[in-house]
Design an enzyme around this catalytic site. Structure first.
Site, PDB file in Angstrom:
ATOM      1  N   TYR A   1      80.597  65.639  40.794  1.00 53.82           N
ATOM      2  CA  TYR A   1      81.796  65.485  39.949  1.00 53.82           C
ATOM      3  C   TYR A   1      82.800  66.623  40.167  1.00 53.82           C
ATOM      4  O   TYR A   1      83.628  66.875  39.281  1.00 53.82           O
ATOM      5  CB  TYR A   1      81.395  65.414  38.482  1.00 53.82           C
TER       6      TYR A   1
ATOM      7  N   HIS B   1      78.420  54.466  36.669  1.00 51.10           N
ATOM      8  CA  HIS B   1      79.559  55.017  37.421  1.00 51.10           C
ATOM      9  C   HIS B   1      79.820  54.164  38.652  1.00 51.10           C
ATOM     10  O   HIS B   1      78.887  53.626  39.247  1.00 51.10           O
ATOM     11  CB  HIS B   1      79.237  56.452  37.881  1.00 51.10           C
TER      12      HIS B   1
ATOM     13  N   GLU C   1      80.953  59.607  48.143  1.00 54.88           N
ATOM     14  CA  GLU C   1      79.860  59.415  47.184  1.00 54.88           C
ATOM     15  C   GLU C   1      78.633  58.770  47.831  1.00 54.88           C
ATOM     16  O   GLU C   1      77.499  59.128  47.514  1.00 54.88           O
ATOM     17  CB  GLU C   1      80.355  58.576  46.003  1.00 54.88           C
TER      18      GLU C   1
HETATM   19  P1  CMP Z   1      82.607  58.089  35.516  1.00 56.08           P
HETATM   20  O1  CMP Z   1      83.108  56.770  35.923  1.00 56.08           O
HETATM   21  O2  CMP Z   1      81.266  58.521  35.997  1.00 56.08           O
HETATM   22  O3  CMP Z   1      83.694  59.199  35.948  1.00 56.08           O
HETATM   23  C1  CMP Z   1      83.801  60.446  35.310  1.00 56.08           C
HETATM   24  C2  CMP Z   1      83.029  60.497  34.030  1.00 56.08           C
HETATM   25  O4  CMP Z   1      83.475  61.468  33.113  1.00 56.08           O
HETATM   26  C3  CMP Z   1      83.199  59.187  33.258  1.00 56.08           C
HETATM   27  O5  CMP Z   1      82.568  58.137  33.908  1.00 56.08           O
HETATM   28  C4  CMP Z   1      82.624  59.579  31.917  1.00 56.08           C
HETATM   29  O6  CMP Z   1      81.202  59.643  31.935  1.00 56.08           O
HETATM   30  C5  CMP Z   1      83.176  60.997  31.806  1.00 56.08           C
HETATM   31  N1  CMP Z   1      84.434  61.044  31.041  1.00 56.08           N
HETATM   32  C6  CMP Z   1      85.622  60.525  31.378  1.00 56.08           C
HETATM   33  N2  CMP Z   1      86.555  60.789  30.431  1.00 56.08           N
HETATM   34  C7  CMP Z   1      85.918  61.487  29.472  1.00 56.08           C
HETATM   35  C8  CMP Z   1      86.328  62.042  28.230  1.00 56.08           C
HETATM   36  N3  CMP Z   1      87.587  61.942  27.797  1.00 56.08           N
HETATM   37  N4  CMP Z   1      85.415  62.702  27.503  1.00 56.08           N
HETATM   38  C9  CMP Z   1      84.142  62.818  27.947  1.00 56.08           C
HETATM   39  N5  CMP Z   1      83.693  62.309  29.123  1.00 56.08           N
HETATM   40  C10 CMP Z   1      84.569  61.642  29.862  1.00 56.08           C
END
Ligand code: CMP
Length: 140
Positions: A50, A116, A127
Site C-alpha cells: 500500500y 481489494h 500488484e
Molecule cells: P482498497 O481497495 O484495498 O484500497 C485502499 C484501502 O484503504 C481501501 O480498500 C480501504 O481498505 C482503505 N481505505 C480507503 N479509504 C479509507 C478511509 N477513508 N478510511 C479508512 N480506510 C480507508
C-alpha cells in the site's frame, strides 16, 4: 480485451469464513482464477503493498489490519477484468456499495471492506508481481 487483475480477500472476510463466498462472486461474474494462495503479510509487506497510500491518514491502521491475519491473494482473468472486478467489489465504503457486491455482502466499514482489487493496468502489473511469479500464473 482479456486482462488480469489482482484480487485480495482481506483478513476480515477470511475471519468470517467468506473466502468461498467472495471468490464465488468473481467466478459467477465471469472471471477465471488463474492463481490463488493464502498468505499472511508482515506489517512491512503490507506497507510495501500500500506504499501509494503512505501519506493518507488511514495508512497505519490499514497496514495493521492487512497484517492481522491471513489473506487470500488471487489473479483473476477475463474480458475487461480490471473494471469488471471493481464492479463486483462495489464501492470502497460497504455502506455505499450496491446490492450483491462483495463489499455490500461481506464488508464491515470503509477500512475493513472485505476485498481489494487493482485500480488500473499499471497497478495490476505491480500488484500481481508483488505476490506471484511467472510459474504460478496459469493458462486457462
Ligand atoms: P482498497 O481497495 O484495498 O484500497 C485502499 C484501502 O484503504 C481501501 O480498500 C480501504 O481498505 C482503505 N481505505 C480507503 N479509504 C479509507 C478511509 N477513508 N478510511 C479508512 N480506510 C480507508
Amino acid at each position: 480485451m482479456t486482462e488480469r487483475t489482482l484480487s485480495i480477500v482481506k483478513p476480515d472476510a477470511v475471519a468470517k469464513n467468506a473466502v468461498g463466498g467472495v471468490l464465488s462472486v468473481f467466478e459467477k461474474g465471469g472471471l477465471r482464477i488463474v492463481a490463488s494462495k493464502m498468505i499472511r503479510l508482515t506489517r512491512a509487506q503490507a506497507e510495501g503493498f500500500y506504499a501509494v497510500h503512505r501519506e493518507r491518514p488511514f495508512f497505519g491502521t490499514l497496514c495493521d489490519f492487512m497484517s492481522e491475519g491471513p489473506i487470500v491473494v488471487s489473479v483473476l482473468e477475463g474480458e475487461g477484468a480490471i473494471a469488471r472486478h471493481r464492479d463486483l467489489l462495489g464501492a470502497t465504503d460497504p455502506a455505499k456499495a450496491a446490492d450483491a457486491t462483495v463489499r455490500k455482502l461481506y464488508g464491515t466499514n470503509i477500512e475493513r471492506n472485505a476485498a481489494h482489487g487493482s485500480d488500473g493496468p499499471e497497478t495490476a502489473l505491480f500488484e500481481i508481481g508483488y505476490f506471484f511469479n511467472a510459474l504460478e500464473l496459469h493458462q486457462r
